[in-house]
Design an enzyme around this catalytic site. Structure first.
Site, PDB file in Angstrom:
ATOM      1  N   PHE A 123      98.037  61.167 -73.419  1.00  0.00           N
ATOM      2  CA  PHE A 123      97.498  62.046 -73.985  1.00  0.00           C
ATOM      3  C   PHE A 123      97.049  63.708 -74.082  1.00  0.00           C
ATOM      4  O   PHE A 123      96.902  63.708 -72.854  1.00  0.00           O
ATOM      5  CB  PHE A 123      96.510  61.733 -74.674  1.00  0.00           C
ATOM      6  CG  PHE A 123      95.500  62.066 -75.705  1.00  0.00           C
ATOM      7  CD1 PHE A 123      95.794  61.758 -76.463  1.00  0.00           C
ATOM      8  CD2 PHE A 123      93.821  62.530 -75.003  1.00  0.00           C
ATOM      9  CE1 PHE A 123      95.329  62.032 -77.925  1.00  0.00           C
ATOM     10  CE2 PHE A 123      92.804  63.107 -76.363  1.00  0.00           C
ATOM     11  CZ  PHE A 123      93.997  63.273 -77.823  1.00  0.00           C
ATOM     12  N   ILE A 157      98.670  66.381 -67.328  1.00  0.00           N
ATOM     13  CA  ILE A 157      98.690  64.986 -67.944  1.00  0.00           C
ATOM     14  C   ILE A 157      99.323  63.749 -68.092  1.00  0.00           C
ATOM     15  O   ILE A 157     100.615  64.102 -67.148  1.00  0.00           O
ATOM     16  CB  ILE A 157      99.486  64.813 -69.434  1.00  0.00           C
ATOM     17  CG1 ILE A 157      98.593  66.826 -70.352  1.00  0.00           C
ATOM     18  CG2 ILE A 157      99.603  64.017 -70.528  1.00  0.00           C
ATOM     19  CD1 ILE A 157      97.662  67.277 -70.438  1.00  0.00           C
ATOM     20  N   ARG A 268      83.558  44.911 -35.922  1.00  0.00           N
ATOM     21  CA  ARG A 268      83.916  45.976 -35.226  1.00  0.00           C
ATOM     22  C   ARG A 268      82.597  45.609 -33.825  1.00  0.00           C
ATOM     23  O   ARG A 268      81.414  45.321 -34.332  1.00  0.00           O
ATOM     24  CB  ARG A 268      83.269  46.869 -35.679  1.00  0.00           C
ATOM     25  CG  ARG A 268      83.337  48.085 -34.894  1.00  0.00           C
ATOM     26  CD  ARG A 268      84.950  48.703 -33.835  1.00  0.00           C
ATOM     27  NE  ARG A 268      84.003  49.987 -33.017  1.00  0.00           N
ATOM     28  CZ  ARG A 268      85.344  50.731 -31.806  1.00  0.00           C
ATOM     29  NH1 ARG A 268      86.041  49.893 -31.231  1.00  0.00           N
ATOM     30  NH2 ARG A 268      85.065  51.653 -32.112  1.00  0.00           N
ATOM     31  N   GLU A 363      89.026  63.395 -67.463  1.00  0.00           N
ATOM     32  CA  GLU A 363      88.459  62.374 -68.433  1.00  0.00           C
ATOM     33  C   GLU A 363      87.043  63.106 -68.889  1.00  0.00           C
ATOM     34  O   GLU A 363      85.844  61.295 -69.033  1.00  0.00           O
ATOM     35  CB  GLU A 363      87.930  60.700 -69.082  1.00  0.00           C
ATOM     36  CG  GLU A 363      89.549  60.437 -69.021  1.00  0.00           C
ATOM     37  CD  GLU A 363      89.989  59.196 -69.379  1.00  0.00           C
ATOM     38  OE1 GLU A 363      89.395  58.521 -70.576  1.00  0.00           O
ATOM     39  OE2 GLU A 363      90.383  58.261 -69.202  1.00  0.00           O
TER      40      GLU A 363
END
Length: 379
Positions: A123, A157, A268, A363
């Protein structure tokens, strides 16, 4: 209210998780280091039907719902965010406009092969001067002899250089503001269409992100997607659906970070006991686990609303906002838990942070999501 998954959704989740663990995860670090697009993995995803997962079977897809899609993107994103963004951009941004606005002829010509994974779809919205203000599009398309002649530049893109098609937004009516923007299908092999820049990115390095140049790029008038001048409304609708995909991808990254942090905190030993037993670490990871669960709930609610053809703009923005910010927080916490090792490429958590940051930007930035939500509240 039922929060359980259907048997179909469970099946998709299991299949995606198995594929992600066995095929994607073992290659993720190498793909990132080499900034190499995962061609073989994308081909395998196509064979499994992921590239058309929410597209109806009559158009080459799997015909599944949006929750199935969100579950698949989350599992794949947990293993490799680059592969996850490739899938999400193809389905949510490339295929969705064709399904939502395409004619039957356009769907048969372009959507069917895209949903089957025979080509990748993209798109082309963002431009150097039109990011958050997508209505400021400067790319133009003039109708000449039954062809659109397109000129302009698109940036950031995804999937656009991998061969297939790009749905490009362009001004077809100057002086009409946002009502003068249209969406046009542009095959990537069209003369005048070229990749002008390959980006060197901080994260998502194995995904394809490029700048595009369109110089007197001619496509048939029949490639107009939907009605002329409706492009602005179209891409707003497309982005609503796309935010569900980005939210799901963010959840995958957040989960990977949390799981790595919990594992390391249990192994750890400092001051005579595992560091996860210290309240400062245990509480922080508990908070992140809570944020992830809440983000998943709103993501799936947005997907459910979409499937039931109910308004979901606000919920999609909330999902994208909460999940993307949870992903960044989870990655930061995972690095902190790992201490100096978290800063080294020996452990994957530094990659998770590099990948997660784009989730707050692409987006629609977090700021834009808050703006969308505020407007939905009537402000």
């Amino acid at each position: 209210m039922d929060f359980s998954y259907t048997s179909e959704q469970q099946m998709v989740q299991r299949m995606a998780r198995s594929f992600a663990n066995e095929v994607i995860a073992p290659n993720a670090a190498e793909l990132d280091a080499e900034a190499r697009f995962p061609v073989e993995i994308v081909e395998r995803m196509a064979e499994l039907g992921f590239l058309g997962l929410p597209i109806p079977e009559e158009y080459g897809g799997s015909g599944l719902d949006s929750i199935c899609y969100a579950l698949a993107v989350e599992e794949i994103g947990r293993a490799c965010a680059s592969t996850g963004i490739t899938l999400a951009a193809h389905v949510s941004l490339g295929c969705a406009p064709l399904y939502l606005f395409g004619t039957d002829e356009q769907k048969l010509k372009w959507l069917v092969p895209a949903a089957r994974g025979q080509l990748l779809a993209a798109f082309g919205l963002t431009e150097p001067e039109a990011g958050s203000d997508a209505g400021a599009t400067r790319t133009t398309a003039c109708l000449e002899d039954d062809h659109w002649v397109i000129n302009g530049t698109k940036c950031f893109i995804t999937n656009a250089s991998r061969g297939g098609l790009v749905i490009v937004t362009a001004r077809t009516d100057e002086g009409a503001g946002t009502r003068g923007i249209s969406c046009i299908i542009v095959p990537t092999g069209t003369p005048g269409f070229s990749v002008s820049k390959q980006y060197e990115k901080m994260g998502l390095r194995a995904s394809d992100t490029v700048e595009l140049s369109l110089e007197d790029c001619r496509v048939p008038a029949a490639n107009l997607l939907g009605a002329r001048g409706q492009g602005f409304k179209q891409f707003l609708q497309v982005l609503d659906g796309g935010r569900i995909g980005i939210a799901a991808l963010s959840l995958g990254i957040a989960r990977a970070s949390l799981e790595a942090a919990v594992k390391y905190a249990g192994e750890r030993v400092q001051f005579g006991r595992p560091i996860g037993k210290f309240q400062a670490i245990g509480f922080r990871l508990a908070d992140i686990a809570t944020r992830i669960e809440l983000a998943r709930t709103i993501t799936h609610k947005a997907a459910w609303l979409k499937d039931n053809k109910l308004p979901f703009t606000k919920e999609a923005a909330m999902a994208k906002l909460s999940a993307s910010e949870a992903a960044v927080e989870a990655a930061l916490a995972a690095i902190q838990v790992h201490g100096g090792y978290g800063y080294m490429k020996e452990y994957p958590v530094e990659r998770y942070l590099r990948d997660a940051k784009l989730m707050e930007i692409g987006e629609g930035t977090s700021e834009i999501q808050r703006l969308v939500i505020a407007r939905q509240l009537g402000l």
